[in-house]
Scaffold this active site. Structure first.
Site, PDB file in Angstrom:
ATOM      1  N   ASN A 140      30.227  26.354 -18.246  1.00  0.00           N
ATOM      2  CA  ASN A 140      30.498  27.540 -19.079  1.00  0.00           C
ATOM      3  C   ASN A 140      30.100  28.844 -18.365  1.00  0.00           C
ATOM      4  O   ASN A 140      30.063  29.896 -18.992  1.00  0.00           O
ATOM      5  CB  ASN A 140      29.780  27.427 -20.430  1.00  0.00           C
ATOM      6  CG  ASN A 140      28.257  27.384 -20.288  1.00  0.00           C
ATOM      7  OD1 ASN A 140      27.726  27.480 -19.187  1.00  0.00           O
ATOM      8  ND2 ASN A 140      27.568  27.240 -21.404  1.00  0.00           N
ATOM      9  N   HIS A 186      27.167  29.464 -16.938  1.00  0.00           N
ATOM     10  CA  HIS A 186      25.742  29.837 -16.971  1.00  0.00           C
ATOM     11  C   HIS A 186      25.098  29.707 -15.592  1.00  0.00           C
ATOM     12  O   HIS A 186      25.509  28.900 -14.763  1.00  0.00           O
ATOM     13  CB  HIS A 186      24.967  29.082 -18.054  1.00  0.00           C
ATOM     14  CG  HIS A 186      24.669  27.643 -17.791  1.00  0.00           C
ATOM     15  ND1 HIS A 186      24.347  26.757 -18.793  1.00  0.00           N
ATOM     16  CD2 HIS A 186      24.625  26.902 -16.650  1.00  0.00           C
ATOM     17  CE1 HIS A 186      24.120  25.565 -18.276  1.00  0.00           C
ATOM     18  NE2 HIS A 186      24.286  25.627 -16.989  1.00  0.00           N
ATOM     19  N   GLU A 189      23.049  31.353 -20.985  1.00  0.00           N
ATOM     20  CA  GLU A 189      24.313  30.938 -21.577  1.00  0.00           C
ATOM     21  C   GLU A 189      25.222  32.150 -21.788  1.00  0.00           C
ATOM     22  O   GLU A 189      24.758  33.293 -21.771  1.00  0.00           O
ATOM     23  CB  GLU A 189      24.026  30.256 -22.926  1.00  0.00           C
ATOM     24  CG  GLU A 189      23.131  29.014 -22.819  1.00  0.00           C
ATOM     25  CD  GLU A 189      23.834  27.801 -22.230  1.00  0.00           C
ATOM     26  OE1 GLU A 189      24.605  27.940 -21.265  1.00  0.00           O
ATOM     27  OE2 GLU A 189      23.606  26.686 -22.737  1.00  0.00           O
ATOM     28  N   ASP A 223      14.262  27.164 -14.646  1.00  0.00           N
ATOM     29  CA  ASP A 223      14.222  26.863 -16.076  1.00  0.00           C
ATOM     30  C   ASP A 223      13.557  25.527 -16.381  1.00  0.00           C
ATOM     31  O   ASP A 223      13.274  24.738 -15.482  1.00  0.00           O
ATOM     32  CB  ASP A 223      15.650  26.908 -16.663  1.00  0.00           C
ATOM     33  CG  ASP A 223      16.663  26.152 -15.803  1.00  0.00           C
ATOM     34  OD1 ASP A 223      16.238  25.340 -14.962  1.00  0.00           O
ATOM     35  OD2 ASP A 223      17.870  26.375 -15.971  1.00  0.00           O
TER      36      ASP A 223
END
Ligand code: PGA
Length: 246
Positions: free
Chosen positions: A136, A138, A143, A67
């Site tokens: 979280n 990810h 996400e 990313d």
């Protein structure tokens, strides 16, 4: 799933480095998927050490990063291109032309994402994809709520991720709000995946990902469906696992 629990992050880096070195020795034109964040740093130090010792050779390796922030040029001090140069590529004998990080400045992001996906396919796919895990759940910047079949695309970052990453920027307002990320489907196409996690703050997320339901609420849980997933996790991050592990 192979779950290897180690004492600390130094050991995490060494074990993960050994696993990658063993795979690299099997295949000369190796395609390595890479991740940013603080978690893989001990691995990158180990890869640089093994490269200097002559145990592994990156001269014919091709890499693809997961990313990049939208809006940050590659020379920005918080761009993931710069992170990779400083923490790995400048310390190994890889040809920079063979290193790929999504272009956060691409004019046509959608076309760029399709091209990135194609470039991975054109070299025969990723042999080993390195992953961290966000607090979280990810992987990459997929996400919670990401489609489990998603490919490379633009994602809006959640407030949790922006908060987690604010430590690297002068002000929270400076954290980009969007990123280009390989999708969960892209990650699932890799021959093997290697997820690293350390720190007590990751214990709940690691337990949800490895032993909870497969759900887009915890994107890393999709790896339960991967045919060859290895997890190298420190004791503190593994504290909430209940199933047996190495
Ligand atoms: P970290 O980030 O390694 O800095 O904890 C992990 C991630 O967000 O994927």
């Amino acid at each position: 799933m192979r779950v290897i629990v180690v004492k600390n992050k130094e050991e995490m880096g060494k074990r993960a480095g050994e696993l990658i070195a063993a795979e690299m020795r099997k295949k000369p034109h190796f395609v390595l998927g890479l991740a940013t964040g603080s978690t893989p740093l001990p691995l990158y130090q180990e890869l640089a050490r093994l490269n200097k010792k002559g145990v592994i050779d990156f001269s014919t390796t091709v890499s693809f990063n997961l990313d990049e922030y939208v809006g940050l040029p590659g020379d920005h001090e918080q761009s993931y291109r710069r992170f990779m140069d400083e923490n790995l590529f400048n310390h190994i004998n890889i040809n920079k032309k063979n290193t790929h990080v999504p272009d956060g400045m691409a004019k046509d992001i959608s076309a760029f994402c399709d091209q990135y996906e194609q470039m991975i396919d054109d070299v025969g796919g990723i042999d080993v994809q390195v992953l961290g895990i966000g607090s979280n759940g990810h992987i990459g910047f997929n996400e919670p709520g990401s489609s489990l079949g998603s490919l490379t695309r633009i994602k809006t970052l959640t407030p949790t991720t922006i908060q987690d990453n604010a430590r690297f920027f002068a002000r929270k307002e400076d954290v980009p709000t969007m990123a280009i990320t390989m999708g969960i489907g892209t990650i699932m196409k890799a021959q093997k995946v290697l997820l690293l996690a350390n720190g007590a703050n990751k214990a709940d997320t690691v337990a949800a990902a490895l032993e909870g339901p497969v759900t887009s609420k915890c994107p890393a849980s999709a790896l339960q469906l991967h045919r060859y997933a290895t997890f190298v996790i420190t004791e503190d991050a593994a504290a909430k696992l209940t199933l047996p592990h190495e």
